[in-house]
Design a protein around this motif. Structure first.
Motif, mmCIF file in Angstrom:
data_model
loop_
_atom_site.group_PDB
_atom_site.id
_atom_site.type_symbol
_atom_site.label_atom_id
_atom_site.label_comp_id
_atom_site.label_asym_id
_atom_site.label_seq_id
_atom_site.Cartn_x
_atom_site.Cartn_y
_atom_site.Cartn_z
ATOM 1 N N VAL A 726 0.849 -1.210 0.000
ATOM 2 C CA VAL A 726 0.000 0.000 0.000
ATOM 3 C C VAL A 726 0.877 1.250 0.000
ATOM 4 O O VAL A 726 2.068 1.188 0.331
ATOM 5 C CB VAL A 726 -0.950 0.026 1.223
ATOM 6 C CG1 VAL A 726 -2.012 -1.054 1.097
ATOM 7 C CG2 VAL A 726 -0.167 -0.142 2.523
ATOM 8 N N ASP A 727 0.285 2.366 -0.375
ATOM 9 C CA ASP A 727 0.953 3.666 -0.380
ATOM 10 C C ASP A 727 2.235 3.655 -1.214
ATOM 11 O O ASP A 727 3.199 4.371 -0.913
ATOM 12 C CB ASP A 727 1.288 4.122 1.057
ATOM 13 C CG ASP A 727 0.030 4.219 1.910
ATOM 14 O OD1 ASP A 727 -1.051 4.487 1.322
ATOM 15 O OD2 ASP A 727 0.118 4.011 3.136
ATOM 16 N N GLY A 728 2.262 2.789 -2.232
ATOM 17 C CA GLY A 728 3.386 2.820 -3.155
ATOM 18 C C GLY A 728 4.707 2.323 -2.595
ATOM 19 O O GLY A 728 5.766 2.592 -3.172
ATOM 20 N N LYS A 729 4.670 1.623 -1.473
ATOM 21 C CA LYS A 729 5.930 1.151 -0.870
ATOM 22 C C LYS A 729 5.794 -0.303 -0.434
ATOM 23 O O LYS A 729 4.751 -0.722 0.055
ATOM 24 C CB LYS A 729 6.255 1.951 0.411
ATOM 25 C CG LYS A 729 6.277 3.450 0.240
ATOM 26 C CD LYS A 729 7.709 3.955 0.255
ATOM 27 C CE LYS A 729 7.766 5.472 0.157
ATOM 28 N NZ LYS A 729 8.226 5.908 -1.182
ATOM 29 N N THR A 731 7.897 -2.484 2.361
ATOM 30 C CA THR A 731 8.945 -2.380 3.381
ATOM 31 C C THR A 731 9.238 -3.766 3.933
ATOM 32 O O THR A 731 8.321 -4.512 4.272
ATOM 33 C CB THR A 731 8.460 -1.464 4.533
ATOM 34 O OG1 THR A 731 8.151 -0.197 3.962
ATOM 35 C CG2 THR A 731 9.536 -1.302 5.590
ATOM 36 N N ASP A 770 10.064 1.251 -3.890
ATOM 37 C CA ASP A 770 8.966 2.037 -4.463
ATOM 38 C C ASP A 770 8.250 1.164 -5.473
ATOM 39 O O ASP A 770 8.857 0.747 -6.463
ATOM 40 C CB ASP A 770 9.508 3.289 -5.151
ATOM 41 C CG ASP A 770 10.104 4.263 -4.146
ATOM 42 O OD1 ASP A 770 9.511 4.404 -3.060
ATOM 43 O OD2 ASP A 770 11.177 4.837 -4.430
ATOM 44 N N GLU A 773 2.220 1.330 -8.558
ATOM 45 C CA GLU A 773 0.858 1.013 -8.114
ATOM 46 C C GLU A 773 -0.015 0.430 -9.223
ATOM 47 O O GLU A 773 -0.810 -0.471 -8.971
ATOM 48 C CB GLU A 773 0.200 2.257 -7.511
ATOM 49 C CG GLU A 773 0.942 2.740 -6.286
ATOM 50 C CD GLU A 773 0.016 3.023 -5.117
ATOM 51 O OE1 GLU A 773 -0.766 2.118 -4.759
ATOM 52 O OE2 GLU A 773 0.080 4.138 -4.581
#
Ligand SMILES: *[C@@H]1O[C@H](CO)[C@@H](O)[C@H](O)[C@H]1NC(C)=O
Ligand SMILES: *[C@@H]1O[C@H](CO)[C@@H](O)[C@H](O)[C@H]1NC(C)=O
Ligand SMILES: *[C@@H]1O[C@H](CO)[C@@H](O)[C@H](O)[C@H]1NC(C)=O
Ligand SMILES: *[C@@H]1O[C@H](CO)[C@@H](O)[C@H](O)[C@H]1NC(C)=O
Ligand SMILES: *[C@@H]1O[C@H](CO)[C@@H](O)[C@H](O)[C@H]1NC(C)=O
Ligand SMILES: *[C@@H]1O[C@H](CO)[C@@H](O)[C@H](O)[C@H]1NC(C)=O
Ligand SMILES: *[C@@H]1O[C@H](CO)[C@@H](O)[C@H](O)[C@H]1NC(C)=O
Ligand SMILES: *[C@@H]1O[C@H](CO)[C@@H](O)[C@H](O)[C@H]1NC(C)=O
Ligand SMILES: *[C@@H]1O[C@H](CO)[C@@H](O)[C@H](O)[C@H]1NC(C)=O
Length: 792
Positions: A726-729, A731, A770, A773
């Motif tokens: 989500v949110d383009g990342k 982790t 990154d 999306e």
């Protein structure tokens, strides 16, 4: 709760790895003294190891300093006198000096015969963090003995004591090793809590400390070099695979280019008569990691030793290992246990990862079971007990009446719509690399020509077709890359000929009619007059599957009385003569190549090969019309189960149950194809991969997020996320083998996209990618990111 202090010194372990030629020390391991924790006696006819009067026979247990797989353990100097093992009750074992650990080794056994034991150990670190390792007894197989079955274990004894009487089931003590996070030194190890039953016993613990001196670059050590029974035809020569595992003993927080292997290093074997035909290649080895590669050799001897030699990318020898014992490639198998037990799964099976299991037989006609029973057990379940408290009995009475017996289902098992081409085409499109067809289940009805052993088969009865031949021959002709396997039940529930060998839920002897209808004993349709079940039926049928049907996987079930020694020699020699390599599971009563957890999986990496099987139905292998298809494993469950298993060094055998007519119902087909579509573009992160030594998963994902899984190949490293980023990342809170210059790509239906931008936090090792999306949205089930190593 007992607190134990261990005297432990690091001296002598900080070997120097000089640039240029170095002789690597033997892979380090140090037994931890457990003396203050010993609280149970395992051995002796009057010992009470398991709490109900069972114990090992001490004459078969090694004593004192004991080496296994190159590791040193401290066993009692004599058994029977004092307590000799630690029954886990939450004890804490404190290391005197906090120590960075590379690997932790256990000698253990569960003391039950069935359900899981608590098996999670907690490591506490100097920085206040903790970490759990699960030596994982999630399957019955890791208990000290298993009825009628066989285990691969470090220590095996031929029998045990049950209240001072000999019980002839073999017993085991297992070895398991795990990587240890090395961001901080380990202070203590907490044992699992006390379990009410199926308790955890530890016989030995041993540690491999990290090497903390980074001045000389990577701290290489050869974990093991194993001369295997696998081979490959290399330019017309049958070359033996030597599996070499190379470790970098530096702690993970030192990860940098100058502490890692970052260019193509070649691995060879050097010893009398030995020639390396094809070296192994290690392109990347970061601190706290291990790499497992095959080196192909000829000329290894029965008695002798060899060293592993490592060359850098310029061809200079940079390190040579301590000596490892050699053993020659076995090209002619004799029926003796010592030689046959060396046999192991072939390389193709190790690379294949994903197979389709097919449960098809007379039971596909009623195709019914109450929740959490196997539908293929109908013949047995109808009689357990034979009254109205039994849902199968009730179902049978309501659906068929008391006048229908199990063998009356034979004519309805028609296979009228069975199309072998369509099946193998489906398996292939599903992404599977092999299949395993049930050729005879416990009801004794075979789907192949069983010759003069019995007429209880689909050639003489029912469809009047050789269904095994149709499927295996079609696969061979139309999908030559799809490997062909056969399930075979060793016992039969109600065969009169098995009565002499019967045990447990496989008593043999004719079935009693469940409705007291005359005659009281049901017929065993098709039976021929044989004199011995093992010699005249089991062994010849198994040999036919090997020799006439050319099976590549003998997937036995149940084990028990067997002629497997004779079978295995014939099976392996027949394949060898044709230049093929074949394998056998752990349920043939003898000689297991791989473990087979059933509707279960391991919580951690197991370096010995294993395969989990599960139905697409949540409770059944055979088709169960009582299950709502919405409960079947879908694309998400299939892919995530597969990737999880592969990340722990296992294979996944996913089962489907066709109808009596031979159709694979639409929901099963759809789910298989959904998973296949994902494997089409992301299969590079699954097939022909290896597990990642430091961990099969990220232990610190954001709350509520299922952690990603990791796999490796010589050139790549995969992060497979089980939740859509989500949110383009994306982790990952774990130090991965990623270095500046590497490309990271996302695998999706339109092909791997262009390299993504990413960063690593030098202090914590956290990787942030990154993610694109729009591409992420085109993917379902799992999100595979492939790190492509830049080679120096
Ligand atoms: C294995 O154990 C079971 C249960 O105790 C027992 O009934 C059986 O006879 C044993 N098998 C052998 C070969 O001793
Ligand atoms: C290795 O590289 C790091 C920077 O990444 C540097 O600080 C360190 O001094 C180097 N070590 C050696 C032995 O060259
Ligand atoms: C069914 O059989 C079982 C086992 O014999 C017995 O315990 C149970 O009471 C029986 N139930 C009925 C409803 O007859
Ligand atoms: C069997 O399946 C194959 C592949 O799907 C198909 O081409 C063929 O027509 C089918 N045969 C019959 C008799 O339906
Ligand atoms: C079945 O046939 C084989 C091969 O002809 C023969 O060796 C074997 O004795 C026969 N078995 C029985 C039970 O008649
Ligand atoms: C079955 O075979 C045995 C020898 O194996 C023989 O003594 C017996 O007469 C045979 N029975 C029938 C019904 O053929
Ligand atoms: C398999 O057969 C061998 C040889 O007869 C026997 O020693 C072993 O106990 C059998 N295995 C089982 C699980 O019964
Ligand atoms: C099967 O499950 C679906 C979805 O949960 C539900 O709508 C349907 O009623 C169920 N069918 C049966 C026969 O239970
Ligand atoms: C797949 O099955 C899982 C587990 O039953 C369920 O949570 C999930 O919603 C299903 N996914 C889809 C797309 O139906």
């Amino acid at each position: 709760m007992a607190i134990q202090t261990v005297l432990f010194l690091l001296s002598g372990l900080c070997a120097q790895f000089l640039p240029g030629l170095a002789t690597l020390p033997k892979y380090p391991s140090q037994a931890l003294p457990l003396s203050a924790l010993l609280n149970n006696k395992a051995a002796g006819s009057h010992a009470n190891f398991d709490g109900v009067g069972g114990a090992y026979d001490s004459q078969f247990l090694p004593t004192g300093s004991w080496e296994y797989d190159g590791l040193t353990f401290a066993l009692p100097s004599s058994w029977e006198e004092n307590d000799d093992n630690v029954l886990a009750t939450g004890q804490v074992l404190r290391l005197q000096n906090p120590t960075y650990l590379h690997e932790l080794h256990f000698l253990y056994a569960g003391d039950g015969t069935g359900t899981p034991v608590l098996s999670v150990f907690t490591l506490k670190f100097a920085d206040g963090s903790s970490h759990q390792v699960d030596c994982n007894v999630l399957v019955y197989a890791k208990n000290w003995w298993v009825w009628a079955n066989v285990n691969r274990a470090a220590i095996i004894t031929p029998y045990h004591f049950d209240k001072a009487l000999k019980n002839l089931n073999a017993t085991n003590i297992f070895e398991w090793s795990t990587s240890v996070p090395s961001e901080s030194p380990v202070e203590s190890i907490t044992f699992p809590a006390r379990a009410e039953s199926n308790r955890m016993h530890v016989f030995g613990l041993s540690i491999t400390p990290s090497v903390t001196d980074t001045t000389a670059g990577p701290a290489l050590a050869v974990r093991r070099a194993r001369f295997t029974t696998r081979w490959e035809d290399i330019s017309g020569v049958r070359a033996q695979a030597v599996e070499v595992t190379l470790a970098n003993l530096l702690p993970s927080f030192t990860l940098a280019p100058n502490t890692s292997i970052t260019s193509a290093h070649t691995i060879e074997l050097v010893g009398p008569g030995i020639q390396t035909v094809s070296p192994g290649v290690v392109n990347r080895l970061v601190p706290a990691d291990q790499a497992r590669v095959d080196v192909f050799v000829t000329g290894s001897q029965a008695t002798g030793s060899a060293v592993v030699q490592i060359r850098d990318s310029a061809g200079n020898v940079v390190a040579t290992s301590a000596e490892f014992p050699t053993s020659p490639l076995v090209e002619n198998w004799t029926p003796d246990a010592d030689s046959l037990s060396l046999h192991e799964t072939p390389s193709w099976w190790n690379a294949a990862k994903y197979g389709i299991f097919v449960h098809w037989g007379i039971y596909s006609t009623p195709a019914w079971a109450p929740p959490s029973r196997y539908a293929e057990w109908y013949d047995w379940d109808i009689r357990q007990p034979p009254n109205s408290s039994n849902p199968t009995w009730e179902h049978h009475l309501e659906t068929y009446s008391e006048h229908v017996i199990y063998d009356d289902f034979i004519p309805d098992f028609t296979a009228s719509k069975f199309n072998a081409s369509a099946w193998v085409d489906l398996f292939d499109r599903a992404g599977a690399k092999y299949f395993v067809l049930v050729t005879k289940h416990h009801d004794g009805f075979a789907l192949f020509d069983t010759g003069n052993t019995t007429n209880r088969n689909s050639v003489q009865l029912g469809p009047k077709r050789d269904l095994v031949a149709e499927l295996l021959q079609t696969a061979k002709a139309e999908k030559p890359d799809l490997h062909r396997g056969t399930y075979y039940s060793m016992p039969e529930w109600f065969s009169p000929d098995f009565a002499k060998y019967g045990f447990g839920s496989w008593p043999g002897g004719l079935a009693h009619n469940a409705f007291n209808v005359s005659p009281a004993l049901e017929p065993y349709t098709g039976r021929l007059n044989i004199s011995d079940y093992l010699d005249d039926l089991q062994l010849p049928q198994m040999i036919d599957l090997a020799v006439t049907y050319d099976t590549e996987i003998m997937w036995c079930d149940i084990g028990g009385p067997n002629r497997t020694l004779d079978f295995a020699a014939t099976f392996y020699n027949h394949a060898m003569a044709q230049g093929r390599q074949v394998t056998m599971n752990d349920r043939c009563g003898f000689l297991p190549d791989f473990d087979t957890p059933e509707y279960a999986t391991f919580g951690s990496i197991q370096t010995a090969k294993w395969e989990s099987s599960e139905g697409m139905d949540p409770f059944s292998y055979g088709l169960n019309t009582a299950t709502n298809a919405s409960q079947y494993k879908n694309g998400t469950t299939i892919i995530q189960t597969l990737v999880d298993i592969v990340s722990k060094n296992g294979n996944f055998l996913l089962d489907i149950g066709p109808t009596a007519e031979g159709e694979i119902i639409a929901p099963m087909m759809d789910n298989l194809l959904d998973a296949g579509a994902w494997l089409d573009f992301a299969g590079d992160c699954v097939f022909d991969t290896e597990y990642w030594f430091p961990s099969s998963q990220d232990f610190n994902p954001p709350a509520g997020v299922e952690p990603p899984r990791f796999t490796t190949t010589p050139n790549t490293f995969c992060v497979v996320a089980f939740a859509q980023p989500v949110d383009g990342k994306l982790t990952v809170n774990k130090r991965l083998p990623v270095l500046a210059g590497d490309n990271i790509v996302f695998l999706h239906p339109q092909g791997p996209g262009s390299p993504l931008t990413w960063t690593v936090d030098e202090k914590t090792g956290r990787l942030v990618i990154d993610v694109p999306e729009s591409e992420v949205k085109t993917v379902k089930y799992a999100w595979a990111f492939q790190i492509q190593y830049k080679l120096d």
